[in-house]
Structure formats: C-alpha cells, structure tokens
Design a protein around this motif. Structure first.
Motif, PDB file in Angstrom:
ATOM      1  N   LEU A 125       0.822  -1.201   0.000  1.00 38.13           N
ATOM      2  CA  LEU A 125       0.000   0.000   0.000  1.00 38.13           C
ATOM      3  C   LEU A 125       0.864   1.262   0.000  1.00 38.13           C
ATOM      4  O   LEU A 125       0.457   2.303  -0.529  1.00 38.13           O
ATOM      5  N   THR A 129      -0.384   3.863  -2.961  1.00 44.82           N
ATOM      6  CA  THR A 129      -1.242   4.943  -2.479  1.00 44.82           C
ATOM      7  C   THR A 129      -0.401   6.186  -2.220  1.00 44.82           C
ATOM      8  O   THR A 129       0.820   6.169  -2.380  1.00 44.82           O
ATOM      9  N   PHE A 131       0.173   7.379   0.574  1.00 43.05           N
ATOM     10  CA  PHE A 131       0.758   7.260   1.906  1.00 43.05           C
ATOM     11  C   PHE A 131       2.020   6.408   1.893  1.00 43.05           C
ATOM     12  O   PHE A 131       2.177   5.530   1.036  1.00 43.05           O
ATOM     13  N   GLN A 135       3.266   5.195   7.313  1.00 39.77           N
ATOM     14  CA  GLN A 135       1.932   5.713   7.604  1.00 39.77           C
ATOM     15  C   GLN A 135       0.892   4.593   7.576  1.00 39.77           C
ATOM     16  O   GLN A 135      -0.027   4.574   8.392  1.00 39.77           O
ATOM     17  N   VAL A 136       1.059   3.677   6.638  1.00 40.54           N
ATOM     18  CA  VAL A 136       0.153   2.524   6.575  1.00 40.54           C
ATOM     19  C   VAL A 136       0.291   1.692   7.845  1.00 40.54           C
ATOM     20  O   VAL A 136      -0.703   1.246   8.430  1.00 40.54           O
ATOM     21  N   LEU A 139      -1.493   3.216  10.676  1.00 32.85           N
ATOM     22  CA  LEU A 139      -2.926   2.945  10.581  1.00 32.85           C
ATOM     23  C   LEU A 139      -3.234   1.540  11.080  1.00 32.85           C
ATOM     24  O   LEU A 139      -4.218   1.326  11.802  1.00 32.85           O
ATOM     25  N   THR A 157      -7.830  -1.790   5.824  1.00 33.95           N
ATOM     26  CA  THR A 157      -6.799  -0.763   5.662  1.00 33.95           C
ATOM     27  C   THR A 157      -6.911   0.007   4.357  1.00 33.95           C
ATOM     28  O   THR A 157      -6.903   1.249   4.341  1.00 33.95           O
ATOM     29  N   GLU A 158      -7.007  -0.699   3.244  1.00 30.22           N
ATOM     30  CA  GLU A 158      -6.981  -0.022   1.946  1.00 30.22           C
ATOM     31  C   GLU A 158      -8.161   0.929   1.780  1.00 30.22           C
ATOM     32  O   GLU A 158      -8.011   2.043   1.265  1.00 30.22           O
ATOM     33  N   LEU A 161      -7.561   4.061   3.870  1.00 36.64           N
ATOM     34  CA  LEU A 161      -6.563   4.910   3.214  1.00 36.64           C
ATOM     35  C   LEU A 161      -7.214   5.735   2.111  1.00 36.64           C
ATOM     36  O   LEU A 161      -6.942   6.935   1.961  1.00 36.64           O
ATOM     37  N   LEU A 171      -5.351   9.865   9.246  1.00 33.60           N
ATOM     38  CA  LEU A 171      -5.586   8.423   9.193  1.00 33.60           C
ATOM     39  C   LEU A 171      -6.176   7.880  10.488  1.00 33.60           C
ATOM     40  O   LEU A 171      -7.063   7.026  10.467  1.00 33.60           O
TER      41      LEU A 171
END
Length: 303
Positions: A125, A129, A131, A135-136, A139, A157-158, A161, A171
């Motif tokens: 991701l 993305t 991010f 950052q992912v 989250l 998650t996705e 985001l 987030l």
C-alpha cells in the motif's frame, strides 16, 4: 506532487460514482504514466519508500549517478554530501518503518515474524497509495488498538486509506470513525468499503464532513440499527438535517429521540412520517409523535 494531486482528484471522482467517465479514464492513464516515471526516478536515486528495506540494488548505482549527473554540475564535496544525505535518508526511512512494524507486533502481542502478512501489505500500500509504508503501519496499529484482528486489519486498511486521501482526513481519525460506524451498525470488516463509500458520498452531497458525521453518528448509530435503519438511510437522514442548518450533535440526538419515542409508543417509522407529512398542523402532530425537542427535525425528515 502532481501524481498525488491527480490520484486525489480521481478518488474524489470515483466517490461520486464517475469512475467510468472519459475524464476518469484519461486520469487513470495519466496516473499510470506518472507512476511509471516516478518509479524509474526512485530506482535511480535509491530513495524510494515504495520498497522499504530494498535499497542495496539502488545503492550500487550511486557511482553511475555521480558520473553521469553529479560531476557535471557539482563539486566533489557537494557530491559526497548529497550521496551521504541520500543514504542517511534511506536508512532512516528503513529504520522508521522497522520501528512501526515492531510497534504493531507489540500491540498485537505477536513477534514480527508472525505479522509478515501485515508488513507485506504495508509495503504494497505504501507503493500504490499517496501514503508511505510507515503511515500505513501506523494505521494498522490504530486499527489493532481499536480491537481489529489481523484479518480485519487487512480487510479494512486499503478502504480507510482511500477515505483519508479523498477527504484529507487524518488516518487515525478516519480509522476511529470507520470503526465507530462498523460497531454501531454491527457490520463486519469486509464491509469497510461500503462504509467508507457511504461516508465519502455523504461528504460530497451534503454539508456533512468527517467531524460532523462522527458527532452525529455517535449519538444515533446503535439506535438506528435497532430501529431497522441501515447506514445508508441513517446517513441520508443526518445529511438532510445538517443541510438545513441543524447542528450535527443535535441532528444525531433528535434522530435518536425520535427512534426512542416511536419505540415506546409502538408507532412504526413509516406510519409516523406519513402522518406528519399529511397533517394540516405538522408542528402539533410532530410534537405528539416525537416530543417537543425533536419535532422540527421530525418535520424536516417527513418532508
């Protein structure tokens, strides 16, 4: 920046259900072109956050970069300084991501080897993305603290985001509000996309935003579910009330009061709304049905 802006614009377009328009198709093609170009630059410079931890092959090209670009424009000291900063930045990025993964493992009560799936998903991701992988991971940590297990984190998650990117929301806040709605309407993690679609659509078509939605829904979510309304219907009603200038907190409180009053008196929702709508004295009828404080909101909903 151009790629990020274009992705955000496309996500806003998709949130409006216009992902199949010619404009959306043109944007997707441009996003692909820019993304390919950026990956090429990343590969050369070796500062990519898209493949956190995989810098060895990129570092081997530093010498070629110096010969072909640096020596032509920079002095030797400046070149060494620039390369040093690039390497330091790359290792700091890697270290930062590793720490995030360690935090996630600690919250889940597992070893880092046991959460390789989540680590891989964060990298994926981070590459696809707006991010970064860290950052992912942050989250993922936020979701785990909200009680999500590994499978639920992957399922959610996705979508979260995408919601945060489309609305410019933090987030952590996006995760908290999504979980709040999920719990309020007794929905499963695999319905996260449905939840964020409803939220994004309501932010586009009404005066609701993330903060107003959160405040209003926290007051009425469980009551709406018990009364037989789903997230789409409840959000539409709240959006209608907020559009008329009613405070988000009052909109949620009034709607909850209506549900409670109707349940107490044994009156069905549809019957009550039709009765108010056809009444020659709507204020009196709404007050009798919903109570004095929620009467105005009841009239607006009935119309």
């Amino acid at each position: 920046k151009q790629l990020n802006d274009l992705r955000n614009a496309y996500k806003n377009l998709a949130a409006q259900g216009r992902e199949n328009t010619k404009l959306a198709q043109r944007w997707r093609k441009e996003i692909t072109r820019l993304d390919t170009k950026l990956k090429g630059i990343d590969k050369t410079v070796g500062q990519s956050q898209r493949n956190v931890g995989n810098y060895n092959s990129a570092f081997s090209k530093v010498g070629n970069t110096i010969k072909s670009v640096g020596a032509r424009f920079l002095g030797f000291t400046a070149i060494l300084y620039g390369v040093g900063r690039a390497i330091t930045s790359s290792f700091n990025t890697f270290k930062d991501f590793q720490q995030g993964s360690a935090n996630l493992a600690a919250v889940l009560g597992k070893s880092r080897d046991e959460i390789k799936g989540l680590t891989a998903d964060a990298k994926r991701l981070g590459a696809t993305t707006v991010f970064t992988a860290r950052q992912v991971t942050d989250l993922q940590v936020a979701l785990s603290k909200l009680g999500f297990n590994e499978e639920q984190i992957v399922q959610s998650t996705e979508s979260i985001l995408a919601l945060a990117a489309a609305t410019g929301t933090d987030l952590g806040e996006a995760a908290t509000v999504t979980a709040q709605v999920m719990n309020g309407f007794n929905l499963e993690a695999d319905e996260t996309q449905r939840i964020v679609d409803v939220m994004a659509q309501s932010f586009t078509l009404s005066a609701l935003d993330m903060q107003k939605f959160s405040v209003a829904m926290s007051n009425v979510g469980p009551a709406a579910r018990v009364s037989g309304l789903n997230i789409e219907q409840t959000t539409a009603i709240l959006g209608t009330l907020v559009d008329t200038g009613i405070d988000a907190s009052k909109a949620g409180t009034d709607l909850r009061a209506i549900f409670q009053k109707l349940a107490k008196d044994g009156v069905k929702w549809d019957d009550a709304m039709v009765k108010v709508q056809k009444s020659t004295d709507k204020v009196k009828t709404a007050t009798e049905l919903f109570g004095q404080r929620a009467a105005v909101s009841g009239i607006i909903i009935s119309e």
